[in-house]
Design an enzyme around this catalytic site. Structure first.
Site, PDB file in Angstrom:
ATOM      1  N   CYS A 147     -13.452 -70.996 -55.507  1.00  0.00           N
ATOM      2  CA  CYS A 147     -12.301 -71.569 -54.848  1.00  0.00           C
ATOM      3  C   CYS A 147     -12.758 -72.330 -53.597  1.00  0.00           C
ATOM      4  O   CYS A 147     -13.861 -72.115 -53.106  1.00  0.00           O
ATOM      5  CB  CYS A 147     -11.298 -70.475 -54.493  1.00  0.00           C
ATOM      6  N   CYS A 156     -10.654 -67.969 -58.642  1.00  0.00           N
ATOM      7  CA  CYS A 156     -12.020 -68.029 -58.124  1.00  0.00           C
ATOM      8  C   CYS A 156     -12.908 -66.957 -58.747  1.00  0.00           C
ATOM      9  O   CYS A 156     -12.545 -65.785 -58.796  1.00  0.00           O
ATOM     10  CB  CYS A 156     -11.983 -67.878 -56.615  1.00  0.00           C
ATOM     11  N   CYS A 164     -14.276 -64.637 -55.289  1.00  0.00           N
ATOM     12  CA  CYS A 164     -13.365 -63.743 -54.543  1.00  0.00           C
ATOM     13  C   CYS A 164     -12.245 -63.213 -55.434  1.00  0.00           C
ATOM     14  O   CYS A 164     -11.409 -62.435 -54.979  1.00  0.00           O
ATOM     15  CB  CYS A 164     -12.804 -64.461 -53.324  1.00  0.00           C
ATOM     16  N   ASP A 171      -2.846 -13.671 -24.165  1.00  0.00           N
ATOM     17  CA  ASP A 171      -2.376 -12.727 -25.172  1.00  0.00           C
ATOM     18  C   ASP A 171      -0.853 -12.764 -25.241  1.00  0.00           C
ATOM     19  O   ASP A 171      -0.191 -13.229 -24.325  1.00  0.00           O
ATOM     20  CB  ASP A 171      -2.829 -11.311 -24.821  1.00  0.00           C
ATOM     21  N   CYS A 199     -14.026 -70.209 -50.702  1.00  0.00           N
ATOM     22  CA  CYS A 199     -15.340 -69.615 -50.936  1.00  0.00           C
ATOM     23  C   CYS A 199     -16.430 -70.659 -50.725  1.00  0.00           C
ATOM     24  O   CYS A 199     -17.512 -70.346 -50.233  1.00  0.00           O
ATOM     25  CB  CYS A 199     -15.430 -69.025 -52.344  1.00  0.00           C
TER      26      CYS A 199
HETATM   27 ZN   LIG Z   1     -12.889 -67.673 -53.727  1.00  0.00          ZN
END
Ligand SMILES: [Zn+2]
Ligand SMILES: *[C@@H]1O[C@H](CO)[C@@H](O)[C@H](O)[C@H]1NC(C)=O
Ligand SMILES: *[C@@H]1O[C@H](CO)[C@@H](O)[C@H](O)[C@H]1NC(C)=O
Ligand SMILES: *[C@@H]1O[C@H](CO)[C@@H](O)[C@H](O)[C@H]1NC(C)=O
Length: 531
Positions: A21, A104, A107, A325, A24
């Site tokens: 893509c 893509c 990714c 206590d 990327c």
């Molecule tokens: Zn991509």
């Protein structure tokens, strides 16, 4: 304009052809300009294509019909790019450039389908539906393990291109996660109206899974990229080799990418203060033996119930500086405590609102009172535990003596200073503490005669002194004991903690008067009772 250089062109051509893509491609070209990624997907694609074709047009001296570098964007190319269709122009090289898969291959769509306003809206809705109150958030992203395999393959493609002497500059490929955050952070910030920062109590996680390519197919991707070796370098640029490499993964499987809107990660808010306990039948924490409740309530429950209700928290963790206590009261300035509130829906309170919560705790029972209630940062709880051992603590006790006494029998006790005692681990705590001998110091004692078998004893001791054992001697395990000193059998009937001197939490000023009615006249000294 995209900040791309000539050396990036072969990388862009190879990756676009392989089905990467546009975002990327920017990553592998080491583009670190965040705004470049924030442009609409189609615009980046269009600019990338223009960038690639520029060169092609140059080389062929304008012989093709491609647009020259400096001409205005061509409407036709743009339209086709938007439709995701292939652009059948130019020769073999150019058709490679248009890309094959719409999703893509690196990714798996993370930087395509999940980077727009609609997606940001969904994430924002997932956050707001939880009804959190927050003024900032931190975004975290988890990606399928499979993505890193793909990343590695394509990293190789771009590095091979660089090895060919095409790259001289820095080699910082941008991570999918990083690019994704650059885009989504600004969109999410717009949607929610708060800044997305690197540190915030509210963490919003977006997780991606891709079952179709998990498991075996991950390695098959690696195996079936024949162009990873240097010898196969040439085939990187042919469409066939790339298509073959990607054959194994079908279009449908790419579509199976799933997003999980993880609810915001549980977070903690720390509330702290000091408590007094006025009851001798109230344990500090719920007292359950063999699944059966022994006491109706506890300090912990009385304090935390109103806190949980106000913060709308899912859970809590109560801690305190020492504990008393069930039959011991805690008077004076009170004992510091801290409550971690788990995953509160509400965490922002004005000082006046915090005071209201304190009032609600005060009113809920006459067994306890709380002061200095405040919200602090999580690491502050360390202050409460700091230097506990070195502190001194003050107590007052009602003592019984076997032998009848007179007022003057007690005088010598008032003169004792810094008495060293040795205490073997008391029998009553042996089941949870190892056998040891503690050396402790009784700094001062003061007596007040009541009747011939009773007197009151004020003690100032080193923290960690077992007061009850000091009085009755614990069958000779504490030496010397009060009984040893008085040469008669002594026992303890009542014990109160008068002060626990840890300088934390700080006193809180009354939001209305600006003064602090709770502030003691002078600092007192105390420590951890385990009496
Ligand atoms: Zn991509
Ligand atoms: C990257 O390519 C080199 C050859 O240039 C090869 O030796 C190496 O195994 C490849 N790495 C991966 C992760 O495929
Ligand atoms: C409470 O504190 C303990 C010890 O610090 C920790 O192990 C536990 O996870 C905490 N629980 C919650 C609900 O935060
Ligand atoms: C709660 O009780 C404490 C101890 O008596 C007192 O100091 C504090 O002012 C009270 N707070 C409210 C808000 O009632």
């Amino acid at each position: 304009m995209l900040p791309l250089k000539d050396k990036d062109r072969p990388i862009a051509v190879a990756l676009l052809g392989a089905g990467c893509c546009p975002r990327c491609i920017l990553r592998f070209c080491c583009v670190s300009l965040q705004s470049a990624y924030r442009q609409p997907h189609e615009d980046i694609l269009f600019e990338l294509q223009r960038f690639i074709h520029e060169k092609v047009a140059d080389e062929s001296h304008g012989a093709t019909e491609e647009v020259p570098a400096d001409s205005p964007p061509c409407k036709k190319v743009r339209l086709e790019a938007e439709q995701g269709g292939e652009v059948h122009e130019g020769g073999e090289d150019i058709s490679v450039v248009e890309g094959k898969s719409k999703i893509c291959v690196v990714c798996l769509g993370v930087l395509q389908d999940f980077c727009d306003k609609d997606f940001a809206k969904k994430v924002a809705e997932a956050v707001t539906s939880e009804k959190y109150e927050f003024d900032s958030l931190v975004l975290s992203v988890s990606l399928p393990a499979q993505l890193s395999v793909r990343e590695l393959c394509f990293l190789n493609v771009s590095s091979i291109c660089r090895q060919k002497g095409l790259c001289l500059g820095k080699d910082d490929v941008i991570q999918v996660k990083e690019a994704f955050k650059w885009i989504l952070q600004s969109l999410l910030s717009q949607q929610l109206g708060v800044p997305v920062v690197s540190k915030s109590p509210l963490e919003v996680s977006v997780g991606f899974t891709h079952p179709e390519t998990d498991g075996d197919s991950a390695s098959s991707v690696l195996f079936h990229f024949p162009f990873l070796g240097v010898s196969a370098l040439k085939s990187v640029f042919t469409r066939m080799a790339v298509a073959k490499a990607l054959e194994r993964i079908s279009e449908e499987s790419f579509r199976s990418m799933k997003v999980i809107y993880l609810p915001p990660t549980p977070y903690l808010v720390l509330s702290t203060g000091r408590y007094n306990k006025f009851s001798r039948t109230l344990p500090q924490t719920p007292w359950v033996i063999d699944g059966e409740r022994r006491m109706e309530s506890s300090v912990e429950e009385l304090i935390t119930s109103p806190l949980i209700a106000s913060f709308q928290a899912e859970g809590f963790n109560f801690s305190s500086s020492g504990r008393e206590d069930v039959d011991v009261r805690t008077l004076g300035n009170g004992r510091p405590f801290a409550v971690e509130l788990l995953n509160p829906r509400r965490a922002r309170f004005s000082p006046a609102e915090v005071r209201k919560i304190q009032e609600a705790i005060n009113k809920s029972s006459d067994k306890i009172r709380v002061r200095d209630l405040q919200i602090v940062t999580r690491d502050a709880v360390g202050h409460m535990k700091e230097g506990e051992e070195e502190k001194t603590k003050s107590y007052s006790a009602l003592i019984w003596t076997h032998k009848a006494i007179e007022e003057q029998d007690l005088e010598f006790i008032n003169d004792i200073k810094d008495l060293g005692i040795a205490q073997k681990t008391p029998l009553r705590v042996l089941h949870r503490r190892p056998l040891a001998v503690r050396q402790r110091v009784i700094h001062t004692m003061a007596t007040r005669f009541r009747d011939d078998h009773h007197f009151y004893l004020q003690l100032r001791t080193q923290a960690g002194t077992y007061i009850k054992e000091f009085v009755h001697g614990d069958f000779g395990r504490t030496k010397p004991s009060l009984g040893d000193l008085m040469k008669t059998e002594t026992d303890i009937l009542e014990l109160d903690v008068e002060s626990v001197d840890v300088d934390w939490p700080p006193a809180v000023t009354d939001p209305e008067s600006g003064e602090n009615p709770d502030l003691p006249a002078s600092p007192q000294h105390g420590g951890t009772p385990d009496c």
